[in-house]
Design a protein around this motif. Sequence first.
Motif, short mmCIF file in Angstrom:
data_model
loop_
_atom_site.label_atom_id
_atom_site.label_comp_id
_atom_site.label_asym_id
_atom_site.label_seq_id
_atom_site.Cartn_x
_atom_site.Cartn_y
_atom_site.Cartn_z
N MET A 61 0.84 -1.19 0.00
CA MET A 61 0.00 0.00 0.00
C MET A 61 0.88 1.25 0.00
SD MET A 61 -2.70 1.18 2.82
CE MET A 61 -1.30 1.89 3.64
N ARG A 62 0.44 2.25 -0.75
CA ARG A 62 1.24 3.47 -0.83
C ARG A 62 0.99 4.34 0.40
NH1 ARG A 62 0.93 5.25 -7.11
NH2 ARG A 62 2.14 3.50 -7.83
N THR A 63 2.05 4.96 0.87
CA THR A 63 1.89 5.85 2.01
C THR A 63 2.27 7.26 1.60
OG1 THR A 63 4.10 5.19 2.65
CG2 THR A 63 2.29 4.11 3.78
N ALA A 64 1.64 8.24 2.23
CA ALA A 64 1.89 9.63 1.89
C ALA A 64 3.30 10.01 2.34
CB ALA A 64 0.86 10.51 2.56
N GLU A 65 3.92 10.95 1.62
CA GLU A 65 5.25 11.39 2.01
C GLU A 65 5.14 12.36 3.18
OE1 GLU A 65 6.47 12.76 -1.75
OE2 GLU A 65 7.54 10.92 -2.19
N LEU A 76 8.26 5.10 -13.67
CA LEU A 76 6.85 4.77 -13.80
C LEU A 76 6.08 5.45 -12.70
CD1 LEU A 76 7.11 0.92 -14.49
CD2 LEU A 76 6.92 2.76 -16.15
N THR A 77 4.96 6.09 -13.06
CA THR A 77 4.13 6.82 -12.11
C THR A 77 4.99 7.67 -11.16
OG1 THR A 77 4.03 4.91 -10.60
CG2 THR A 77 2.26 5.15 -12.19
N GLU A 96 8.12 7.47 -10.19
CA GLU A 96 9.20 6.92 -9.38
C GLU A 96 10.08 6.00 -10.20
OE1 GLU A 96 7.91 5.38 -5.61
OE2 GLU A 96 6.52 7.04 -5.32
N TYR A 111 11.62 2.72 -11.25
CA TYR A 111 11.25 1.33 -11.06
C TYR A 111 12.50 0.48 -11.17
CZ TYR A 111 9.26 -3.22 -11.58
OH TYR A 111 8.98 -4.55 -11.38
N MET A 142 2.87 12.50 -6.28
CA MET A 142 3.14 11.97 -4.95
C MET A 142 2.09 10.90 -4.58
SD MET A 142 3.16 14.01 -1.40
CE MET A 142 1.40 13.79 -1.46
N ARG A 143 2.52 9.89 -3.88
CA ARG A 143 1.59 8.84 -3.50
C ARG A 143 0.80 9.25 -2.26
NH1 ARG A 143 4.81 3.24 -4.46
NH2 ARG A 143 4.89 3.47 -6.71
N THR A 144 -0.46 8.90 -2.23
CA THR A 144 -1.27 9.22 -1.06
C THR A 144 -1.72 7.93 -0.39
OG1 THR A 144 -3.13 9.37 -2.56
CG2 THR A 144 -2.11 11.43 -1.88
N ALA A 145 -1.88 7.97 0.92
CA ALA A 145 -2.29 6.79 1.67
C ALA A 145 -3.73 6.46 1.33
CB ALA A 145 -2.14 7.05 3.16
N GLU A 146 -4.07 5.15 1.39
CA GLU A 146 -5.46 4.76 1.12
C GLU A 146 -6.31 5.08 2.33
OE1 GLU A 146 -4.66 0.79 0.06
OE2 GLU A 146 -4.68 1.23 -2.08
N ARG A 148 -9.52 0.49 3.22
CA ARG A 148 -8.70 -0.60 3.78
C ARG A 148 -9.58 -1.55 4.60
NH1 ARG A 148 -5.03 2.78 7.21
NH2 ARG A 148 -4.20 0.80 7.94
N LEU A 185 3.04 -3.80 -11.07
CA LEU A 185 4.31 -3.26 -10.57
C LEU A 185 4.06 -2.64 -9.21
CD1 LEU A 185 5.63 -1.51 -13.80
CD2 LEU A 185 6.17 -3.79 -12.98
N THR A 186 4.93 -2.95 -8.25
CA THR A 186 4.80 -2.45 -6.88
C THR A 186 3.36 -2.54 -6.39
OG1 THR A 186 4.60 -0.14 -7.65
CG2 THR A 186 6.80 -0.92 -7.09
N GLU A 188 0.46 -2.65 -7.95
CA GLU A 188 -0.65 -2.04 -8.66
C GLU A 188 -0.57 -2.35 -10.15
OE1 GLU A 188 -1.34 2.03 -7.65
OE2 GLU A 188 -0.97 1.65 -5.52
#
Lengths: 392, 392
Positions: free
Chosen positions: A1-5, A217-218, A220, A222, B1-5, B10, B217-218, B220
Amino acid sequence: MRTAEPLHLRLLRLLRDQGAVSRAELADRLEMPRPRLLAELDRLVNAGYVAEAGLAASRGGRRSTLVELNPGLRFAAVDLGASSIDVEVVNGRLEPVIAYAEASDIRSGPKVILQRVNELLQKAKVEGAYERLDAVGIGVPGPVSFRDGVPVSPPIMPGWDRFPVRELLTREHKCPAVVDNDVNIMAIGERHGGVAHSVDDFLFVKIGTGIGCGIYLTGEVYRGTDGCAGDIGHIQVDSHGPMCSCGNVGCLEALFSGAAMAKDATVAARSGASPVLAERLAASGAVTALDVAEGAVEGDVTCIRLIRDGGRRVGGVLAGLVSFANPSMIVIGGGLAQLGHILLAEIRSVVYRRSLPLATGNLPVVLSELGPRAGVTGAAVLASDVAFGEAL
Amino acid sequence: MRTAEPLHLRLLRLLRDQGAVSRAELADRLEMPRPRLLAELDRLVNAGYVAEAGLAASRGGRRSTLVELNPGLRFAAVDLGASSIDVEVVNGRLEPVIAYAEASDIRSGPKVILQRVNELLQKAKVEGAYERLDAVGIGVPGPVSFRDGVPVSPPIMPGWDRFPVRELLTREHKCPAVVDNDVNIMAIGERHGGVAHSVDDFLFVKIGTGIGCGIYLTGEVYRGTDGCAGDIGHIQVDSHGPMCSCGNVGCLEALFSGAAMAKDATVAARSGASPVLAERLAASGAVTALDVAEGAVEGDVTCIRLIRDGGRRVGGVLAGLVSFANPSMIVIGGGLAQLGHILLAEIRSVVYRRSLPLATGNLPVVLSELGPRAGVTGAAVLASDVAFGEAL
């Protein structure tokens, strides 16, 4: 799961990429309640990452104060090639303070090479480039376990397998260090300050002594399951082609790379097919890809044909990768990018002809903007990211 | 930037994948303060997503109550192939309540095909499979703009370009809908309930009427800039090969796919090279890939050779993609996966011989576990994700 920075990382990156910014604008840009932002800034000022930079222009009412990265921040950026060492010390905004480049042989092994890197960094210190380093970023010409900070089974780097590069640099310079593949750092550099600025999905194709590909990719890098994603030099392009150093036949880099082109150029010089190359061989005892590039500019048809043959092969592999990855840009870099627009035209022609029209409708295929500085730029970006990430 | 779900997504996914769970365990699993979790659960019970499910086994002290997805949740999952429609209605845990499969021709156009999908869903309703749908997921055999919910320039789907598939389904069933490529939904299905369970980076290679690749990938699905990533059927494998429907020559799927194999099998039957195929051609007037598979089981050498030739070609392309993407698994699915272990052995042999050893050291190349159900399973996963995401 992606986490916010985390906030501090976003904040420090913004100051790195934008320079001095007012507190008011920072709160807007980071979409952050002002009290939380001010508390975070205080903390980062105390920790030595951020400094005051005077008053901002008035937006009406009380004038906001500017902040910037501490002008004393210093990162070391190192790009190890098969036959070169590039070292830069940069400030927080990644502007070079001092730079060294010299010939070197990666096969001398990690102790000799890293010893030389440390000597160059010591020299930079003596010359006043820094008092202490905040992080070191280094790229090496082979697969890397990014997590562990070590090269993994690198084919052209005898003695480097699992050598603790990150650990050694951290101990020597008493700061965080980060190790990545040379092609990945070039891709990172090109996205930070080059032609791929603001592109989230692109391929950076390095054509040098060997051929490799950095993959974004997206937004970042890879790196793949084992850290060896992008190893496109050993994709087979001709099942009846010449033997490659990897033991297979007809690999892309056995047919087109710095080494392959020098060999083909020598054959063309000896056979008399190319008067320009024959002259250069007689004058200096050897011919290289650079001679082919210059011969092509002079209109030597054999030189032009050598470049076009190579471009056609790279293009064929890239056409397949475009169908697979559907990127929004392809950047061509590395030493053989000096073959210039004849190479580029041939690559484009094959990619546009062979890939799905939907995937190439808006696909620029372009030369690297940063050229030989792509690697150190990316190493500096990585170094700053790791330092900022640890600014807790 | 990635955001948390978000928490609710979840939480609902966890109940979908695990079944009834106690409130205490949920708080642990989601690493969430109990008061916040209980408030969220109350909200989701009131919104009709979550239901009480009795008392949990004692962990000492007061017994925690179990919660589960509302047993009345229903998702529609649709897999449109070039020549088939598969429709399932599933419950919140994605277990089938009712399923239909029938032959169909995608070239009949979106109005006819989606009309038929709606008729089947109406039939399911009359038979008591649901009262109302909470979301619809659909896969189509061509490139899709995932964001817009429309097919984009799909080569084998005349009349479908930019047809508002998502909008039409949403209007008809008064619930969210989601549209994706058929190979992507197979990859999603295989990761949810098949052999790629718990694998973050893998390629799902569908070999059917055509050839395509779903890319994880990663953790997703990677869809590419224009939604057409994974279109590997048109990678050139033989520059002197036959003309492909796309206008180029020697594409992978012009040499090996359901259509190519039927053609090769017919030639082998007519020339007398394969007695088994000749017999089948005489009996039924046509031979297909299935006849080749059965011929190979009976030991017919021509059938075995046809399968191995195809496997060698797929393997060559996959070897290149392994060098590029360094995945941790390759799954082979689609109709021609019925060619079974002869095909698989040949693909493995080429991939392991040609790719970088570092990339294949731990690389399983395996057949799909879900087989023909991979597509509808993935469509159901997508439908539930979109419904859960909107459970605000």
